[in-house]
Enzyme design. Structure first.
Site, PDB file in Angstrom:
ATOM      1  N   HIS A  23     -69.720 -26.494 -32.271  1.00 57.52           N
ATOM      2  CA  HIS A  23     -69.716 -26.437 -30.682  1.00 57.52           C
ATOM      3  C   HIS A  23     -70.147 -25.583 -31.377  1.00 57.52           C
ATOM      4  O   HIS A  23     -70.075 -24.285 -31.542  1.00 57.52           O
ATOM      5  CB  HIS A  23     -68.790 -27.141 -29.716  1.00 57.52           C
ATOM      6  CG  HIS A  23     -67.926 -26.219 -29.884  1.00 57.52           C
ATOM      7  ND1 HIS A  23     -67.511 -24.571 -29.353  1.00 57.52           N
ATOM      8  CD2 HIS A  23     -66.347 -26.558 -30.179  1.00 57.52           C
ATOM      9  CE1 HIS A  23     -66.313 -23.941 -29.448  1.00 57.52           C
ATOM     10  NE2 HIS A  23     -65.474 -25.501 -30.532  1.00 57.52           N
ATOM     11  N   CYS A  56     -61.115 -26.041 -34.043  1.00 54.25           N
ATOM     12  CA  CYS A  56     -62.984 -26.032 -34.241  1.00 54.25           C
ATOM     13  C   CYS A  56     -63.339 -25.375 -35.261  1.00 54.25           C
ATOM     14  O   CYS A  56     -63.535 -25.133 -35.169  1.00 54.25           O
ATOM     15  CB  CYS A  56     -63.426 -26.781 -32.662  1.00 54.25           C
ATOM     16  SG  CYS A  56     -63.321 -28.285 -31.903  1.00 54.25           S
TER      17      CYS A  56
END
Length: 218
Positions: free
Chosen positions: A99, A115
Site C-alpha cells: 500500500h 505490510c
C-alpha cells in the site's frame, strides 16, 4: 545469551519456496518479487525486470511475512497511513498488503507493521499494472532486519517462525494440520509430543532449545 540467526536465508528459501530463482511458470507471466534485504520491489514479465521500486517493510517486532503469496484484493482511496492504493495478500495469519503511505520520507526504512509501504505515485502505477491473482514472492530475514533472535513462540503465536516449526513437525510425522503460521492446539500438541520424545519439559512452547533440536538453529 543471545542466539543470532545464522542460517535464516537458506532455511526460509528451502521451506517456504518450492521454486528456483526463475519464478515465472510461463514466458509471459507477470509477478512481483519483494527483496527485504535491499528493500526493493521488482515487477517481472517474461522473467525480466520491468519496474523497480523502493519500499518500507516491517521491523523486528512486526516483520513482513516471507513466502509465496497472491494478490487477492485491490482497492483505492484508503487514505491516511495506507496511502492511495491497497493490494491485499493472502497471508494466512493476518491482513497484509502492499500500500501507499502518508510518510514518504520513511520509504527505504524498516518501519511498517508488516505490510509493504510504497510512495503513493509508485503504488498507483503498480496498482494499474498488476491484476488480481498476481503472484508475490517475498524473500528476506524472518525477523525483519536480519539481526534479531528466534523468539519464543507458544499457543496463540502467529507468523513465519510458527510456519517453520509446523513444517519440521509435519516432516517428523507429529503434526497433521495446515502449515499456516497459526499456533493452534494441533501445533501445541505436536510440540508436546516432540518434547516428550526428546525428554524435554512438556510446556507446549518453543524456545531456543526446541529450535535447535528441530534443526532451525545451529
Amino acid at each position: 545469551m543471545k542466539f543470532i540467526i545464522k542460517t535464516l536465508t537458506f532455511i526460509a528459501i528451502l521451506l517456504l519456496f518450492s521454486q528456483v530463482r526463475t519464478y515465472g511458470e510461463k514466458q509471459d507471466d507477470i509477478y512481483i518479487k519483494i527483496d527485504l534485504w535491499t528493500n526493493r520491489l521488482l515487477v517481472f514479465k517474461e522473467n525480466e525486470v520491468t519496474r523497480q521500486y523502493d519500499i518500507s517493510p516491517g521491523n523486528e517486532q512486526t516483520p513482513t511475512p516471507i513466502g509465496m503469496f497472491t494478490v487477492v484484493g485491490k482497492s483505492s482511496g484508503w487514505g491516511g497511513g495506507f496511502g492511495s492504493r491497497w493490494l491485499g495478500l493472502n497471508v494466512p495469519w493476518g491482513d497484509f498488503g502492499i500500500h501507499g503511505t502518508n510518510k514518504p520520507t520513511l520509504i527505504g526504512k524498516n518501519v511498517s507493521s508488516g505490510c509493504i509501504r510504497m510512495r503513493n505515485k509508485d503504488v498507483e502505477e503498480l496498482f494499474d499494472m498488476i491484476p488480481q491473482g498476481t503472484r508475490v514472492y517475498i524473500e528476506g530475514p524472518l525477523t525483519g532486519m536480519g539481526e534479531g533472535e528466534f523468539k519464543n513462540i507458544a499457543y496463540g503465536s502467529k507468523g513465519n517462525l510458527v510456519q517453520l516449526v509446523q513444517n519440521r513437525l509435519k516432516a517428523m510425522g507429529l503434526y497433521f494440520g495446515p502449515i499456516d503460521g497459526i499456533y493452534d492446539k494441533g501445533t501445541e500438541n505436536a510440540v508436546k509430543q516432540f518434547q516428550k520424545l526428546n525428554h524435554l519439559p512438556v510446556t507446549g512452547g518453543v524456545s531456543i532449545r526446541e529450535y535447535t533440536l528441530l534443526g532451525l538453529l545451529e
